[in-house]
Design a protein around this motif. Structure first.
Motif, short mmCIF file in Angstrom:
data_model
loop_
_atom_site.label_atom_id
_atom_site.label_comp_id
_atom_site.label_asym_id
_atom_site.label_seq_id
_atom_site.Cartn_x
_atom_site.Cartn_y
_atom_site.Cartn_z
N CYS A 227 0.84 -1.20 0.00
CA CYS A 227 0.00 0.00 0.00
C CYS A 227 0.88 1.25 0.00
O CYS A 227 2.04 1.21 0.40
CB CYS A 227 -0.95 0.02 1.19
N ILE A 228 0.30 2.32 -0.48
CA ILE A 228 0.89 3.65 -0.36
C ILE A 228 -0.11 4.43 0.48
O ILE A 228 -1.27 4.56 0.10
CB ILE A 228 1.10 4.32 -1.73
N PHE A 229 0.34 4.90 1.62
CA PHE A 229 -0.55 5.61 2.53
C PHE A 229 -0.26 7.10 2.44
O PHE A 229 0.86 7.52 2.73
CB PHE A 229 -0.36 5.09 3.96
N ASN A 230 -1.23 7.88 2.04
CA ASN A 230 -1.04 9.32 1.84
C ASN A 230 -1.49 10.13 3.05
O ASN A 230 -2.25 11.07 2.93
CB ASN A 230 -1.82 9.78 0.60
N GLY A 231 -1.00 9.76 4.21
CA GLY A 231 -1.34 10.50 5.41
C GLY A 231 -0.13 11.23 5.96
O GLY A 231 0.97 11.16 5.42
N SER B 231 -0.13 10.13 11.33
CA SER B 231 -1.11 9.08 11.00
C SER B 231 -0.40 7.84 10.48
O SER B 231 -0.85 6.72 10.73
CB SER B 231 -2.15 9.60 10.01
N ARG B 232 0.71 7.99 9.79
CA ARG B 232 1.49 6.83 9.33
C ARG B 232 2.03 6.06 10.54
O ARG B 232 1.98 4.83 10.57
CB ARG B 232 2.63 7.28 8.42
N ALA B 233 2.53 6.78 11.54
CA ALA B 233 3.02 6.14 12.76
C ALA B 233 1.89 5.39 13.46
O ALA B 233 2.08 4.26 13.94
CB ALA B 233 3.64 7.18 13.70
N PHE B 234 0.71 6.00 13.50
CA PHE B 234 -0.46 5.33 14.09
C PHE B 234 -0.75 4.03 13.35
O PHE B 234 -1.01 3.00 13.96
CB PHE B 234 -1.68 6.26 14.05
N MET B 235 -0.72 4.07 12.02
CA MET B 235 -1.01 2.89 11.21
C MET B 235 -0.01 1.77 11.52
O MET B 235 -0.39 0.61 11.63
CB MET B 235 -0.97 3.23 9.72
N GLU C 32 -0.68 0.45 15.24
CA GLU C 32 -1.89 -0.36 15.33
C GLU C 32 -1.78 -1.68 14.57
O GLU C 32 -2.61 -2.55 14.72
CB GLU C 32 -3.09 0.42 14.79
N GLY C 33 -0.75 -1.79 13.72
CA GLY C 33 -0.54 -3.03 12.98
C GLY C 33 -1.16 -3.04 11.59
O GLY C 33 -1.25 -4.09 10.96
N PHE C 34 -1.61 -1.89 11.10
CA PHE C 34 -2.16 -1.83 9.75
C PHE C 34 -1.06 -2.03 8.71
O PHE C 34 -1.31 -2.58 7.65
CB PHE C 34 -2.83 -0.47 9.49
N MET C 35 0.12 -1.50 9.00
CA MET C 35 1.25 -1.62 8.08
C MET C 35 2.45 -2.15 8.84
O MET C 35 2.64 -1.81 10.01
CB MET C 35 1.61 -0.24 7.49
N LEU C 36 3.23 -2.95 8.16
CA LEU C 36 4.48 -3.42 8.74
C LEU C 36 5.50 -2.30 8.63
O LEU C 36 5.39 -1.42 7.77
CB LEU C 36 4.97 -4.66 7.98
N PRO C 37 6.52 -2.31 9.49
CA PRO C 37 7.54 -1.26 9.41
C PRO C 37 8.20 -1.25 8.03
O PRO C 37 8.31 -2.28 7.37
CB PRO C 37 8.54 -1.66 10.49
N GLU C 38 8.67 -0.08 7.62
CA GLU C 38 9.35 0.05 6.33
C GLU C 38 10.52 -0.93 6.26
O GLU C 38 11.24 -1.13 7.24
CB GLU C 38 9.84 1.48 6.15
N SER C 39 10.69 -1.57 5.13
CA SER C 39 11.75 -2.55 4.86
C SER C 39 11.59 -3.84 5.65
O SER C 39 12.51 -4.65 5.73
CB SER C 39 13.15 -1.97 5.13
N TYR C 40 10.42 -4.08 6.26
CA TYR C 40 10.17 -5.32 6.99
C TYR C 40 10.30 -6.50 6.05
O TYR C 40 9.87 -6.44 4.90
CB TYR C 40 8.77 -5.30 7.61
#
Length: 163
Positions: A126-130, A134-138, A141-149
């Motif tokens: 995904c590309i999240f445009n927040g 809000s990206r840190a929140f995502m 909360e587990g919506f996105m894995l850390p970058e380069s995971y």
């Protein structure tokens, strides 16, 4: 609850109520006008009522042939856990029958969707445009894995290295 009804049309929808449900669910801060555009431009919709009160919403995007995505599933808290959400999802799936369906959901509801036949995907992107907040929140909360995971079985693979 016998007085729960499901509507799959967009006529006579109170868009402020849609906006309010999605805001209370933490899914969207869009205005009623924006929600009307969002739901009007969606391939499939479901609105859930308890009597005259709107208590749930959901929508799907689709090409109408092979690919669909489900978004904005929200049920008022006091109506959760009694099958309302399951029925809402079933009605959306009926409208995109025969298509591959992706679903973007909160990490706390993964088990519910697994019970309905959804499987987790290792390769969804995904590309999240927040904002950064809000990206840190995502991520938190587990919506996105850390970058380069990378998953354990991807360590050391040449095709998993960033260029």
């Amino acid at each position: 609850m016998n007085d729960i009804t499901y509507k799959t049309t967009r006529e006579h929808v109170n868009w402020q109520e849609v906006s309010d449900i999605l805001r209370r669910s933490g899914l969207s801060d869009h205005t009623k006008e924006e929600q009307e555009t969002i739901f009007t431009n969606s391939y499939a919709v479901v609105f859930v009522y308890h009597g005259e009160r709107l208590i749930g919403v959901g929508r799907a995007l689709s090409d109408g042939v092979c690919q669909a995505a489900i978004y904005n599933i929200a049920i008022e808290e006091e109506f959760q856990g009694i099958g309302v959400g399951r029925k809402l999802i079933t009605l959306l799936l009926d409208q995109v029958k025969g298509q591959n369906v992706i679903l973007y959901t909160h990490p706390r509801t993964v088990a519910l969707y697994e019970k309905m036949g959804f499987r987790r995907s290792k390769t969804a992107m995904c590309i999240f445009n927040g904002s950064e907040e809000s990206r840190a929140f995502m991520e938190e909360e587990g919506f996105m894995l850390p970058e380069s995971y990378r998953f354990v079985d991807e360590y050391g693979r040449e095709d998993m290295k960033r260029s």
